[in-house]
Design a protein around this motif. Sequence first.
Motif, short mmCIF file in Angstrom:
data_model
loop_
_atom_site.label_atom_id
_atom_site.label_comp_id
_atom_site.label_asym_id
_atom_site.label_seq_id
_atom_site.Cartn_x
_atom_site.Cartn_y
_atom_site.Cartn_z
N ASP A 156 2.20 -10.89 -6.38
CA ASP A 156 0.93 -11.03 -7.09
C ASP A 156 -0.12 -11.82 -6.32
OD1 ASP A 156 1.92 -13.62 -7.43
OD2 ASP A 156 2.75 -13.15 -9.40
N GLY A 157 0.21 -12.22 -5.09
CA GLY A 157 -0.80 -12.94 -4.30
C GLY A 157 -0.40 -13.00 -2.84
N LEU A 158 -1.39 -13.30 -1.99
CA LEU A 158 -1.13 -13.48 -0.56
C LEU A 158 -1.42 -14.94 -0.21
CD1 LEU A 158 -2.85 -10.27 0.89
CD2 LEU A 158 -0.40 -10.64 0.56
N ILE A 168 3.45 -14.47 0.90
CA ILE A 168 3.12 -13.87 -0.40
C ILE A 168 3.52 -14.81 -1.53
CG2 ILE A 168 3.43 -11.52 0.48
CD1 ILE A 168 5.99 -12.94 -1.91
N ILE A 182 1.59 -4.35 3.57
CA ILE A 182 1.38 -3.80 2.22
C ILE A 182 1.73 -2.30 2.25
CG2 ILE A 182 -0.27 -3.37 0.38
CD1 ILE A 182 -1.87 -5.76 1.23
N ASP A 221 -1.64 -2.22 -6.85
CA ASP A 221 -1.56 -3.67 -6.52
C ASP A 221 -1.98 -3.95 -5.09
OD1 ASP A 221 -0.62 -4.09 -9.03
OD2 ASP A 221 1.37 -4.83 -8.43
N LEU A 225 -4.38 -6.90 -3.91
CA LEU A 225 -3.92 -7.92 -2.95
C LEU A 225 -4.84 -7.95 -1.74
CD1 LEU A 225 -0.06 -7.22 -3.08
CD2 LEU A 225 -1.21 -9.29 -3.89
N SER A 228 -8.17 -9.54 -2.39
CA SER A 228 -8.13 -11.00 -2.57
C SER A 228 -8.33 -11.74 -1.25
CB SER A 228 -6.80 -11.42 -3.23
OG SER A 228 -5.74 -11.29 -2.29
#
Length: 477
Positions: A156-158, A168, A182, A221, A225, A228
Amino acid sequence: MSTDYDVIVIGSGAAGMSAAIEARLAGASVMVLEADDHLGGATRNSTGVVYACNSSTQKEKGIEDSADAVYDYIMTLNQHAVRPDLIRTYADECGPMLEWLKEKGVEFPANMLVHSDVTDVQRGHTSKTFGLGIADALINRAGALGVETALGTRVDGLLVEQGKVVGITADGTDLRAPSVIIATGGFGNSPEMLAKYYPTAAYHGDRTWAVHRDAPFILGDGITLGQSVGAEITGYDTGLLNPSPCFDSRYVEAFLPPWLIAVNKHGKRFMAEWESYAVCGYLISEQPDKRCWAIFDHPTMVENGDDLSYADPYNSGLAISSWEEITITREVEKGVAHRADSIAEVARMAGLDPEAVEETVRRYNEDVEVHGEDRQFRKDGNGHKLTPIKTAPFYAVEVRAAIIGFTAAGLDITADCEVRDTRSKVIEGLYAAGEVLGCFHGKRYAGGGTSIGSGVVFGRRAGTVAAHHALAAPVPA
Ligand SMILES: Cc1cc2nc3c(=O)[nH]c(=O)nc-3n(C[C@H](O)[C@H](O)[C@H](O)COP(=O)(O)OP(=O)(O)OC[C@H]3O[C@@H](n4cnc5c(N)ncnc54)[C@H](O)[C@@H]3O)c2cc1C
């Protein structure tokens, strides 16, 4: 900087597992994170056609082909509005890629080599055990090499430090690696993403449907990602939509059968109905209101509706169940399909101009009865005789290009699979491959097998480059 792995791969479809294998072979420690409770992604549920030239399978059938021909074809089909560097790489690497898959145990029998594009060369290599065979072969190979995997882990994030991606986050846990790839696939299951990036698909609302039921995390997603950390999103409103009658029973189909005609809102034909799925969905979406109506008569439907040799000329494994008598009769009873004793009446019921449809049918009948061929659209019956539409009752069925084959908006990469930001600068430490890319497919899908094919070609490259970056070694050409 402490790291947990050299390379983290997000997503375990064809692109992710190909990347993991090459990264491991380059000496990196590799972790594949998968949101689902099993590996394989949409790749696992696909038909398993892989688009390639110069393969040993083609040679077995005596087919001559070349990388230059593939390059010219894809560039021309897309009026050169695609990335020449990526298309050149694909054209050059797709043959070796197919042999690489064969070495991993995927079988591509010569009798399952099909026409999957709009050339006269057979380049669609169908895996003997379809997409499952490809996914399993890659998963097994990665496992044997020591690639680690974690299921039920939705990234859910980098993690970013000094402008570089360094890992991640997933559900509050950090995992660090100097290279992150990714490979999260497309976004066919997300109505929000479709509305934003694929409005032609979203246009049909509830009528649009994805066949990724067994790959629930095809939600885009990878796009979120990437964004972001400033990644560019490209390939707006591109992908593949296949024709689908407006029935509640949703059969996975890729073609219209050749024995009917399709008319647009103005009652006019606009294509050889049996066009390859490389082009037919696009042709339908380009008609007024993005739809058309199939017109046919009862005897032709009864004779051909369940004939799979008609229905599945490309050996795609996709049956055309919508056009069987039992389905049509049920839909007539529900008031969804229309049936009447004259062409004019059935056209009126479907909201079409009766005189225009009558004239279209008259011309078509004259072509097939008097001239023995479809002189207007050169429809080829694949050895089957085309029949006139002249014996009541007649039918009209609304058709839209509403089945999502794949989505093609997403991340932008260099030829070395490095993710680029909105100023085309490389985001250090971040790589991507597969359906999550927005920079490979153009406005027209080149042909069956280029999605998995490009996933493997660029997945392999992403794995190699990411591993060398992590190990601070020069990247091989
Ligand atoms: C019915 C059907 C038939 C098809 N047949 C063909 C064909 O014959 N040939 C062809 O070339 N193409 C075909 N396609 C398209 C093709 O299957 C896909 O485009 C391709 O498999 C995508 O591969 P991928 O590796 O990019 O992604 P996928 O195989 O979809 O893998 C992506 C993985 O990432 C995971 N993931 C997503 N988000 C996260 C996250 N945040 N964290 C962790 N994991 C995540 C997903 O769960 C999934 O497992 C078909 C599609 C359909 C619907």
